[in-house]
Design an enzyme around this catalytic site. Structure first.
Site, short mmCIF file in Angstrom:
data_model
loop_
_atom_site.label_atom_id
_atom_site.label_comp_id
_atom_site.label_asym_id
_atom_site.label_seq_id
_atom_site.Cartn_x
_atom_site.Cartn_y
_atom_site.Cartn_z
N THR A 186 -7.30 -4.50 1.32
CA THR A 186 -7.02 -3.09 1.02
C THR A 186 -7.33 -2.77 -0.44
O THR A 186 -7.96 -1.76 -0.76
CB THR A 186 -5.56 -2.74 1.33
N LEU B 18 3.13 0.95 4.83
CA LEU B 18 3.99 -0.21 4.69
C LEU B 18 5.43 0.21 4.42
O LEU B 18 6.38 -0.35 4.99
CB LEU B 18 3.48 -1.13 3.58
N THR C 101 6.51 -6.93 -2.66
CA THR C 101 5.35 -7.37 -1.89
C THR C 101 4.17 -6.43 -2.15
O THR C 101 3.19 -6.44 -1.39
CB THR C 101 5.66 -7.39 -0.38
N GLY C 102 4.28 -5.62 -3.21
CA GLY C 102 3.25 -4.65 -3.53
C GLY C 102 2.16 -5.24 -4.41
O GLY C 102 1.15 -5.76 -3.94
N ARG C 103 2.37 -5.15 -5.71
CA ARG C 103 1.46 -5.72 -6.70
C ARG C 103 2.28 -6.34 -7.81
O ARG C 103 3.34 -5.82 -8.19
CB ARG C 103 0.52 -4.65 -7.27
N ASP D 70 6.39 -11.81 -3.75
CA ASP D 70 5.21 -12.31 -3.05
C ASP D 70 3.94 -12.10 -3.86
O ASP D 70 2.89 -12.63 -3.50
CB ASP D 70 5.08 -11.60 -1.69
N GLU E 290 -3.02 -14.16 -10.23
CA GLU E 290 -2.99 -14.99 -9.03
C GLU E 290 -4.25 -15.85 -8.94
O GLU E 290 -5.36 -15.31 -9.11
CB GLU E 290 -2.84 -14.12 -7.79
N HIS F 296 1.65 -14.62 -2.12
CA HIS F 296 0.87 -13.45 -1.68
C HIS F 296 0.45 -13.59 -0.21
O HIS F 296 -0.72 -13.40 0.14
CB HIS F 296 -0.37 -13.25 -2.57
N ALA G 20 2.56 -12.09 2.38
CA ALA G 20 3.31 -11.14 3.21
C ALA G 20 2.41 -10.46 4.22
O ALA G 20 2.84 -10.13 5.34
CB ALA G 20 4.00 -10.10 2.32
N TRP G 21 1.17 -10.23 3.86
CA TRP G 21 0.21 -9.53 4.72
C TRP G 21 -0.39 -10.43 5.79
O TRP G 21 -1.05 -9.94 6.71
CB TRP G 21 -0.93 -9.00 3.86
#
Length: 317
Positions: free
Chosen positions: A74, A158, A232-234, A258, A263, A285, A287-288
């Site tokens: 995304t 979300l 869990t966003g950024r 997350d 990263e 990272h 969660a998705w």
């Protein structure tokens, strides 16, 4: 014939099936690509698939054959979108594929942190049960999810997914108006009101200049001492050092993270340096990344390529 190169295919696990594009093509896949390899690998390529590899203006200006950038995610912060728009190079991304996975990850963190599951697990490992010599022991508070208040920052797909799950388990939902907004939309509360009243605050907004360090020392101090923060966003939405300090001081009760400012996160990251804290849960990272979400992502990725070749491009950014 189109030449398609996937620069960082390791971002999609090997057990996920990537469909075959419907048009004539040559497909080349690299598990990962270092910055100095990008131009060489894309010299005569017409369509590139990329997740996190950076495609900046200098790089793109040296790739005259490129017709489409297909982001297999995304987020597209790694693409110089301004240059692409100026030079009419289409960029498409993936949308709506993790609307189950991310909300479920958020709720898993809610349950684990409210009930102090990690802390109790570590106590058992450390032999506390034997020391107490009882059939059970209570070294950490155990909070219910039902009847608690969750504050959702970000009301896209979300955030809406988290709201649906929260309602299903009997939580009260607060939705935050944009930070600093003077007018409050119906169904929303001010950002500060949400921080002050929520038992759990979960972040689902994009990262830009207005949301960088959205949660810092001042915001953490405004939250309840019994509250939990979930991101869990950024990574850049939260001041990571301030979060660690708030957990150590007891300004908030716990955090589930997350995403990180860099990263993969290095050991110098204050969150990793304090990963042993019983009230801090870290995930890399993912969660998705449920299997169903990953398969949907792969399907949409190829649908984006097919739609472009058919003359009806979709999911353009």
């Amino acid at each position: 014939m189109e030449k398609i190169v996937f620069l960082d295919s390791a971002t999609i696990p090997a057990h996920i099936h990537i469909p075959t594009p419907s048009f004539d093509h040559q497909w080349i896949s690299y598990q990962e690509t270092a910055p100095h390899q990008v131009i060489e690998r894309l010299t005569d390529v017409t369509m590139v698939i990329v997740n996190k590899v950076v495609l900046d203006a200098n790089t793109l200006s040296q790739l005259p054959h490129l017709k489409l950038i297909a982001v297999s995610a995304t987020g597209y912060n790694n693409i110089d979108l301004t240059w692409c728009h100026e030079h009419k190079l289409p960029v498409c991304n993936i949308r709506g594929y993790a609307t189950r996975s991310v909300p479920e990850h958020v709720m898993a963190l809610c349950f684990a942190l409210r009930r102090n599951l990690t802390a109790y697990h570590r106590d058992i490992e450390d032999g506390v049960w034997q020391q107490k010599n009882q059939f059970c022991f209570f070294t950490h508070p155990i909070g219910d999810i039902a009847g608690s208040t969750i504050g959702i920052v970000g009301s896209g797909n979300l955030g809406q997914g988290v709201e649906a799950l929260a309602n299903a388990v009997g939580m009260t939902v607060l939705k935050a108006e944009r930070k600093g907004a003077t007018a409050i939309r119906d169904g929303y509360v001010s950002f500060n009101t949400l921080l002050e009243h929520a038992d759990i605050v979960t972040l689902h907004c994009p990262l830009d200049t207005s949301t960088s360090n959205l949660i810092g020392r001042e915001e953490l101090e405004r939250m309840k001492a019994s509250a939990i923060l979930i991101n869990t966003g950024r990574g850049g939405l939260v001041d990571e050092l301030a979060l660690v300090e708030a957990l150590k001081k007891g300004d908030i009760a716990g955090a589930g993270v997350d995403v990180f400012t860099q990263e993969p996160a290095s050991i110098s990251n204050p969150l990793l340096a304090h990963a042993g804290m019983p009230n801090l849960i870290l995930t890399p990272h993912v969660a998705w990344g449920s299997d169903s979400s990953l398969q949907t992502l792969a399907n949409i990725l190829i649908e984006n390529l097919d739609a472009f070749i058919a003359g009806a491009p979709q999911n353009l950014v």
